[in-house]
Every structure is written in structure tokens, then in C-alpha cells.
Design an enzyme around this catalytic site. Structure first.
Site, PDB file in Angstrom:
ATOM      1  N   ASP A 343      49.248   9.572  12.564  1.00 47.09           N
ATOM      2  CA  ASP A 343      48.788  10.638  13.585  1.00 47.09           C
ATOM      3  C   ASP A 343      50.027  11.551  13.646  1.00 47.09           C
ATOM      4  O   ASP A 343      50.858  11.098  14.212  1.00 47.09           O
ATOM      5  CB  ASP A 343      48.333   9.980  14.722  1.00 47.09           C
ATOM      6  CG  ASP A 343      47.440  11.105  15.554  1.00 47.09           C
ATOM      7  OD1 ASP A 343      47.049  12.082  15.233  1.00 47.09           O
ATOM      8  OD2 ASP A 343      46.937  10.688  16.833  1.00 47.09           O
ATOM      9  N   LYS A 392      41.718   8.339  18.804  1.00 49.73           N
ATOM     10  CA  LYS A 392      42.879   9.228  19.270  1.00 49.73           C
ATOM     11  C   LYS A 392      43.438   8.743  20.616  1.00 49.73           C
ATOM     12  O   LYS A 392      44.706   8.791  20.681  1.00 49.73           O
ATOM     13  CB  LYS A 392      42.249  10.655  19.321  1.00 49.73           C
ATOM     14  CG  LYS A 392      43.150  11.707  19.883  1.00 49.73           C
ATOM     15  CD  LYS A 392      44.204  11.810  18.424  1.00 49.73           C
ATOM     16  CE  LYS A 392      44.188  13.318  17.551  1.00 49.73           C
ATOM     17  NZ  LYS A 392      44.877  13.477  16.674  1.00 49.73           N
ATOM     18  N   LYS A 519      52.928  10.078  15.912  1.00 43.84           N
ATOM     19  CA  LYS A 519      52.374   9.566  17.136  1.00 43.84           C
ATOM     20  C   LYS A 519      52.440   8.251  17.431  1.00 43.84           C
ATOM     21  O   LYS A 519      52.920   7.642  18.442  1.00 43.84           O
ATOM     22  CB  LYS A 519      51.136  10.303  17.654  1.00 43.84           C
ATOM     23  CG  LYS A 519      51.046  11.375  18.921  1.00 43.84           C
ATOM     24  CD  LYS A 519      49.801  11.415  19.253  1.00 43.84           C
ATOM     25  CE  LYS A 519      48.806  11.999  18.371  1.00 43.84           C
ATOM     26  NZ  LYS A 519      48.508  13.455  18.366  1.00 43.84           N
TER      27      LYS A 519
HETATM   28  P1  NAD Z   1      39.913  19.990  10.620  1.00 44.98           P
HETATM   29  O1  NAD Z   1      38.766  19.362  11.199  1.00 44.98           O
HETATM   30  O2  NAD Z   1      40.203  21.509  10.848  1.00 44.98           O
HETATM   31  O3  NAD Z   1      40.227  19.867   8.906  1.00 44.98           O
HETATM   32  C1  NAD Z   1      39.794  18.396   8.641  1.00 44.98           C
HETATM   33  C2  NAD Z   1      39.265  18.731   7.037  1.00 44.98           C
HETATM   34  O4  NAD Z   1      39.031  17.069   6.466  1.00 44.98           O
HETATM   35  C3  NAD Z   1      38.046  19.314   7.220  1.00 44.98           C
HETATM   36  O5  NAD Z   1      37.971  20.378   6.335  1.00 44.98           O
HETATM   37  C4  NAD Z   1      36.861  18.363   6.753  1.00 44.98           C
HETATM   38  O6  NAD Z   1      36.005  18.894   6.006  1.00 44.98           O
HETATM   39  C5  NAD Z   1      37.571  17.323   6.025  1.00 44.98           C
HETATM   40  N1  NAD Z   1      37.260  16.168   5.510  1.00 44.98           N
HETATM   41  C6  NAD Z   1      36.780  15.277   6.494  1.00 44.98           C
HETATM   42  N2  NAD Z   1      36.528  13.906   5.852  1.00 44.98           N
HETATM   43  C7  NAD Z   1      36.948  14.070   4.600  1.00 44.98           C
HETATM   44  C8  NAD Z   1      37.070  13.217   3.617  1.00 44.98           C
HETATM   45  N3  NAD Z   1      36.704  12.038   3.561  1.00 44.98           N
HETATM   46  N4  NAD Z   1      37.794  13.706   2.448  1.00 44.98           N
HETATM   47  C9  NAD Z   1      38.076  14.951   2.460  1.00 44.98           C
HETATM   48  N5  NAD Z   1      38.160  15.815   3.415  1.00 44.98           N
HETATM   49  C10 NAD Z   1      37.547  15.304   4.410  1.00 44.98           C
HETATM   50  O7  NAD Z   1      41.171  19.317  11.382  1.00 44.98           O
HETATM   51  P2  NAD Z   1      42.730  19.751  11.547  1.00 44.98           P
HETATM   52  O8  NAD Z   1      42.962  20.464  12.893  1.00 44.98           O
HETATM   53  O9  NAD Z   1      43.108  20.310  10.278  1.00 44.98           O
HETATM   54  O10 NAD Z   1      43.270  18.195  11.736  1.00 44.98           O
HETATM   55  C11 NAD Z   1      43.233  17.502  10.679  1.00 44.98           C
HETATM   56  C12 NAD Z   1      43.523  15.976  11.050  1.00 44.98           C
HETATM   57  O11 NAD Z   1      44.904  15.835  11.739  1.00 44.98           O
HETATM   58  C13 NAD Z   1      42.588  15.604  12.302  1.00 44.98           C
HETATM   59  O12 NAD Z   1      42.312  14.119  12.070  1.00 44.98           O
HETATM   60  C14 NAD Z   1      43.513  15.632  13.414  1.00 44.98           C
HETATM   61  O13 NAD Z   1      43.053  14.609  14.646  1.00 44.98           O
HETATM   62  C15 NAD Z   1      44.819  15.100  12.786  1.00 44.98           C
HETATM   63  N6  NAD Z   1      45.963  15.780  13.866  1.00 44.98           N
HETATM   64  C16 NAD Z   1      46.008  17.001  13.918  1.00 44.98           C
HETATM   65  C17 NAD Z   1      47.048  17.479  14.954  1.00 44.98           C
HETATM   66  C18 NAD Z   1      47.250  18.928  15.040  1.00 44.98           C
HETATM   67  O14 NAD Z   1      46.635  19.961  14.528  1.00 44.98           O
HETATM   68  N7  NAD Z   1      48.155  19.415  15.791  1.00 44.98           N
HETATM   69  C19 NAD Z   1      47.884  16.724  15.497  1.00 44.98           C
HETATM   70  C20 NAD Z   1      47.695  15.312  15.113  1.00 44.98           C
HETATM   71  C21 NAD Z   1      46.888  14.873  14.397  1.00 44.98           C
END
Ligand code: NAD
Length: 563
Positions: A343, A392, A519
Site C-alpha cells: 500500500d 484499507k 503504508k
Molecule cells: P484506479 O481505480 O484509478 O486504477 C486501478 C486500475 O486497476 C483500474 O484502471 C482498473 O481497471 C484496474 N484493475 C482492476 N483490477 C485489475 C486486475 N486484476 N488486473 C489489471 N488491472 C486491474 O485507482 P488508482 O487511484 O490508480 O489507485 C490504484 C491503487 O493504488 C488502489 O488500490 C489504491 O488503493 C492504491 N493506492 C493509491 C494511493 C494514491 O493514489 N494516493 C495511495 C495508496 C494506495
């Protein structure tokens, strides 16, 4: 190419009237966080313990510590310890691939767009003027380390972390990946609504031909509200065939792009937790059997992790779910490959790990920490589902544990409580800690994090601190993705031996040195998790120094304390 298209030759700067250079990227016009190290590297250590060889850097390092033994009378005996190591860091970085799972998401599109904007030096107009591309927010590219003192001036000398050892420049990554959504990357970038339009319009021609590879989708693992974007799938429900497919994708990507190495990183949706079931995912052997039988508890992220391990490439998990079930960690150990997670630590948790440490180390006692978030992007939509939110919540919950446990003056230990209550208590006293996340589409990628710290002061006094943090979510996560990939690749080139004879071997599989960016840091089973951001950064800094034979804390500044 569209009429607004950018000339894709490196060196171009564009924003309507800006001149473009045709002779490669001019380093003066490049943001300092995107500058290249001088040929042969910036730093050379002159010491018997550091040897620069054709193939790499060989450095001697003494790890100094202390063993503390508690006597029957409660008194502590401290014994100094010393262990000698030699590190060897291969200096040839080669061509490095970065494969993102979730390439079409907000983070994935922002990573590709940032890489392209920097690589082609694309500037763009905002209402505040012309904006230059950069890698601000990357600890590797935009922060410095104190190397020592200039003997003439007596002033400290700082260097970018990226200059400590040979590391891949993020402009040089070859980026690809998978997504369950088929949108080509230009359209996915528009869907994400993260970057300014004047930048997007210039990047469209560079991104329209990039399409995510089809991926695996087990609907039970992510929120039901994601189903409508799942139109780019590897067919069937045979998990062993899926594993082979992903392995073949990694090999093909490597071959097609003539890569020396690849890092795979999960930035796809947060999955629900997988149940840990004895006989299914508790050992490496059982996990591989569970894949063969397409067991329900094998998640897509675990399939990607196994594929990476079996292909010998590092796998980093940027989401909170328990991708690294015990069998997966054991598999990485068996293959001596690298894993890291979990994370991304981009906003609220990063601030919390600093603030909680500040309070506890100041001798002030946080009684409760209450955290609210609302965000409007697709991540927030996915997290509005209870089981994904739970992943989360778990990931965010233990961030202050080690700081609290380190101060038995303020917080009663489990042993104290057991004595006091007469019942066996497993966990020591702890501040109340809640985390709430809500999906508010209107705010898009601009997450709001609101935290209240309620603490006990001198003589029963109380103190309330409120933080309101507006986090541009993907603009905070993207530099962490670059950092994780740059450092993971570097750590694959570092080998060590104890003493000064015997074979060099790779570092331990779980890359806890990446904790600063994560995290809920995954660490070697049986060892303590360090959440303190300062300690995580110090560990990274000291490790990089150790690889060039430099020792010790430079903050002592003894020369300023003596005559
Ligand atoms: P998002 O939803 O915009 O992007 C995720 C992408 O993953 C989507 O395009 C979706 O279609 C794709 N996806 C889902 N399942 C899949 C699979 N099995 N194989 C391939 N692709 C798949 O999310 P995001 O804002 O880009 O964040 C991505 C991840 O990072 C999330 O899990 C989020 O919790 C984690 N995260 C983000 C942040 C941040 O942006 N600040 C911080 C901590 C954790």
C-alpha cells in the site's frame, strides 16, 4: 498526429509559443529532479574500504549495534556488537522495464504521462504560467542526503539520493502493463482527470498507441461497481493457465524491448483480503497447488506475484490487500527473488507516521487519532464497498503501533495490563484509532483527509490538533511508484557477504528498505515493523551509504560540540 501534437523527439519543449530544441534534452532547461548524473557518477569515496571495479563498487561495512539483557533485578546490561559485511553493487543498470498492473487507472496513466512529459521535456501552460515537468515528490529524485563537510568552507555538502549509487533514471524506464479496462492510454488519461488539459493534449499522440495488456479478473476480489470497466480480460477461469499467461507476458515484454531487467508493480484496485487457509496458501507448495486447482482464495494480485517470482523479477504491491499470503513469501524466499509491499504511503498515513512520532517522542500522549477521508476517483468508488474498505482500514490501522510500543512511560505494556487486571492481555495500551473513507465523486482525485489528534498534556491537560490535508492522490502516489521501481531494481544489483570471504549472495527477499514508500510495510517474518518515517528514511540513507563504504550517523556533528 493531431494538430496540437508534440514532436516526439527528445528535447522538445512545447506550449504554444515556447521554442523547441532539436538536439536532445538540454540539461539546463531540465528540472533538477530530472537531471542526469555526470558520466561515471557524481561521488567517489577515497578509502581502503571502498573499491571501484570495472563491474561495480565493492565496499566494506561494519554494522555496529547493541544487545540489551534484562537482569532479575530489572537492570539492563548492554553489550556492543559488531558485524563485518562486504557489499558489491553492480554498476551497469541496463534497460529496465516497468510493468504496472492497473496501467489504465489514475496512478498508471499518471506514471506514463509523467515519464513521457519528462522524457520529451514537455512544458505546458496553466493559469499561473508555464509549468515544467519534474519528479517532485520522489524521495530518490527530489531529496538529498548529507554526504559530509566541505573542508574549506566547513559547510555541509548534500547530494541527491539518485546520485548515491548507479540507479535507473525514470525517463529511461520502458513502461507497459495490464488493465481489465481496454481503453488506450490517451483515453484512460482523460478518464483519470488528473493532469492539466494543456499537458494532456500534448501527450495524447504519445499515448494513443499504448494499450494495456488483457488481465485477470475474479469479480469477487474487487468491488461489484468495477464490473462495467472489465472489458479486457484473459479468457477462462483456469488460474494455472492465467499464471502461465502472465509469465509469458513478462517474458515477451522483456524480449520485445530488449530489457535487462523488469519490475512488476500492482497499482490496480484494492482487493478484499484473501482468507489464510491451512493447506491452501500457507506454504509455497500448497499455494502452487491451489493455483493448479483454481482455488477461490487465490486472488489476481497473488497470481501476478507468483508469476513475477517464478520469472525472477521483483514484485511490489501498492495496494493494501494481503497479496503476500505466507505461501507467497515462502515462494519468494525459495527462489531468492524480491517482493515488497503493501500500500503506497502517499498522504494521510505519511503525515500520521510523522505526527504521532513527534507527539510520542515529545513525551506527549495521543489518546485518540480520528481520520476521515473523502475522495471522488475510481479508487474511492472501489473502496466504498465494505470488503475492499476493510483491506484499507487494516493497512491504515497499525501505523502508530511501534511508536506507542516504544514508550512504556506513556503507554502501559501488555505485561503491565495483565498484572493490573489479572487477565492475560495481549496488546498494550493504545490510542483509540478510527479510519473512515467516503466516496464523494465531485472532488475527483483531490482527496480530503481530516485528522484529529487528541492528546494528554502535563498535569492532566488536553491538546487537540486538527489537520486538513488536500491530497492530489495520484500526484502523490506517482513519484512513489517511480521510487519503488528505481530502488527495487537497484536492490537486485546489490549482493553481500558476511566477513570478507565466501560467496556473495542477494539481499533477503522481502525488501523492507522500501518501507518509506509503503503504508503497511512487509518485513521479514518474525521481525518488527518500523513505521516511523524518520527511521525508515534513515535506514534507506544508511544502507545506500553502506554500499559505498560510508558509516555512521552524520547528525552527531561532534566538531560543533567540542573546542
Ligand atoms: P484506479 O481505480 O484509478 O486504477 C486501478 C486500475 O486497476 C483500474 O484502471 C482498473 O481497471 C484496474 N484493475 C482492476 N483490477 C485489475 C486486475 N486484476 N488486473 C489489471 N488491472 C486491474 O485507482 P488508482 O487511484 O490508480 O489507485 C490504484 C491503487 O493504488 C488502489 O488500490 C489504491 O488503493 C492504491 N493506492 C493509491 C494511493 C494514491 O493514489 N494516493 C495511495 C495508496 C494506495
Amino acid at each position: 498526429m493531431s494538430p496540437t501534437a508534440l514532436d516526439p523527439t527528445p528535447g522538445h519543449t512545447d506550449s504554444f509559443s515556447l521554442p523547441s530544441s532539436t538536439t536532445g534534452v538540454d540539461q539546463i532547461k531540465v528540472h533538477p529532479s530530472a537531471r542526469r548524473s555526470p558520466e561515471g557518477g557524481l561521488i567517489k569515496v577515497e578509502s581502503d574500504s571502498t573499491v571501484y571495479e570495472e563491474e561495480g563498487i565493492r565496499a566494506k561495512f561494519t554494522d555496529r549495534g547493541a544487545e540489551v539483557v534484562k537482569g532479575a533485578d530489572g537492570k539492563l546490561t548492554v553489550k556492543k556488537t559488531e558485524k563485518n559485511f562486504e557489499f558489491f553493487t553492480k554498476s551497469k543498470v541496463g534497460r529496465v522495464g516497468l510493468l504496472l498492473v492497473g496501467l489504465g487507472g489514475n496512478n498508471g496513466t499518471t506514471v506514463l504521462a509523467t515519464h513521457l512529459a519528462n522524457k520529451h521535456n514537455v512544458s505546458w501552460r496553466t493559469k499561473n504560467g508555464v509549468q515544467q515537468p519534474n519528479y517532485i515528490g520522489s524521495v530518490v529524485r527530489a531529496s538529498t542526503v548529507r554526504l559530509g563537510v566541505d573542508p574549506e568552507t566547513g559547510k555541509d555538502v548534500f547530494v541527491p539520493i539518485s546520485d548515491m549509487l548507479p540507479m535507473v533514471h525514470p525517463n529511461d524506464f520502458v513502461i507497459g502493463g495490464w488493465d481489465i479496462s481496454a481503453l488506450p492510454m490517451d483515453k484512460a488519461m482523460l478518464r483519470a482527470k488528473v493532469l492539466e488539459w494543456d499537458l494532456q493534449r500534448q501527450l495524447i499522440p504519445l499515448m494513443e498507441d499504448v494499450k494495456p495488456m488483457p488481465s485477470i479478473y475474479y469479480p469477487d476480489f474487487i468491488a461489484a461497481n468495477q464490473a462495467d470497466r472489465a472489458d479486457n480480460l484473459i479468457p477462462g477461469d483456469d488460474k494455472a493457465a492465467h499464471l502461465e499467461h502472465i509469465r509469458a507476458d513478462i517474458r515477451q515484454f522483456k524480449a520485445d524491448n530488449q530489457l535487462d531487467s523488469v519490475v512488476v508493480l500492482w497499482t490496480a484496485n484494492t482487493e478484499r483480503y484473501a482468507d489464510i487457509i491451512p493447506g491452501i496458501n500457507d506454504t509455497a507448495e500448497n499455494l502452487l497447488k491451489a493455483v493448479e486447482s483454481s482455488h477461490d482464495e487465490v486472488s489476481p494480485s497473488t497470481v501476478f506475484a507468483i508469476a513475477s517470482i517464478l520469472e525472477g523479477v521483483p514484485f511490489i504491491n501498492g495496494s493494501p490487500q494481503n497479496t503476500f499470503v505466507p505461501g507467497c513469501i515462502e515462494l519468494a524466499e525459495k527462489h531468492k527473488t524480491f517482493i515488497g509491499g503493501d500500500d503506497f504511503k502517499s498522504g494521510q498515513t505519511k503525515v500520521k507516521s510523522v505526527l504521532a512520532e513527534f507527539l510520542v517522542n515529545a513525551g506527549i500522549k495521543p489518546l485518540s487519532i480520528s481520520s476521515y477521508n473523502h475522495l471522488g476517483n475510481n479508487d474511492g468508488k472501489n473502496l466504498s464497498s465494505q470488503r475492499q474498505f476493510r483491506s484499507k482500514e487494516i493497512s491504515k490501522s497499525s501505523v502508530v503501533d511501534d511508536m506507542v510500543a516504544a514508550n512504556p512511560i506513556l503507554y502501559k505494556t501488555a505485561a503491565d495490563l495483565t498484572k493490573e487486571t489479572g487477565e492475560v492481555v495481549k496488546k498494550g495500551e493504545h490510542p483509540d484509532h478510527i479510519v473512515v473513507i467516503k466516496h464523494v465523486p465531485a472532488v475527483g482525485d483531490s482527496k480530503r483527509a481530516i485528522d484529529e489528534y487528541y492528546s494528554e498534556l502535563l498535569m492532566g491537560g488536553r491538546n487537540v490538533m486538527n489537520i486538513f490535508n488536500e491530497c492530489e492522490d495520484s500526484l502523490l502516489a506517482t513519484p512513489l511508484i517511480f521510487d519503488l521501481a528505481i530502488l527495487a531494481e537497484l536492490l537486485t544489483r546489490v549482493t553481500y557477504r558476511e566477513g570478507s570471504s565466501g560467496e556473495y549472495q542477494p539481499l533477503y527477499s522481502v525488501l523492507s528498505l522500501l518501507s518509506y514508500m509503503l503504508k503497511a510495510p512487509l518485513v521479514k517474518p518474525g521481525t518488527d515493523v518500523v513505521n516511523s518515517l524518520n527511521r525508515q528514511r534513515n535506514a534507506l540513507e544508511q544502507f545506500l551509504k553502506a554500499c559505498i563504504g560510508l558509516e555512521g550517523s552524520t547528525d552527531l556533528l561532534l566538531n560543533t560540540r567540542v573546542w
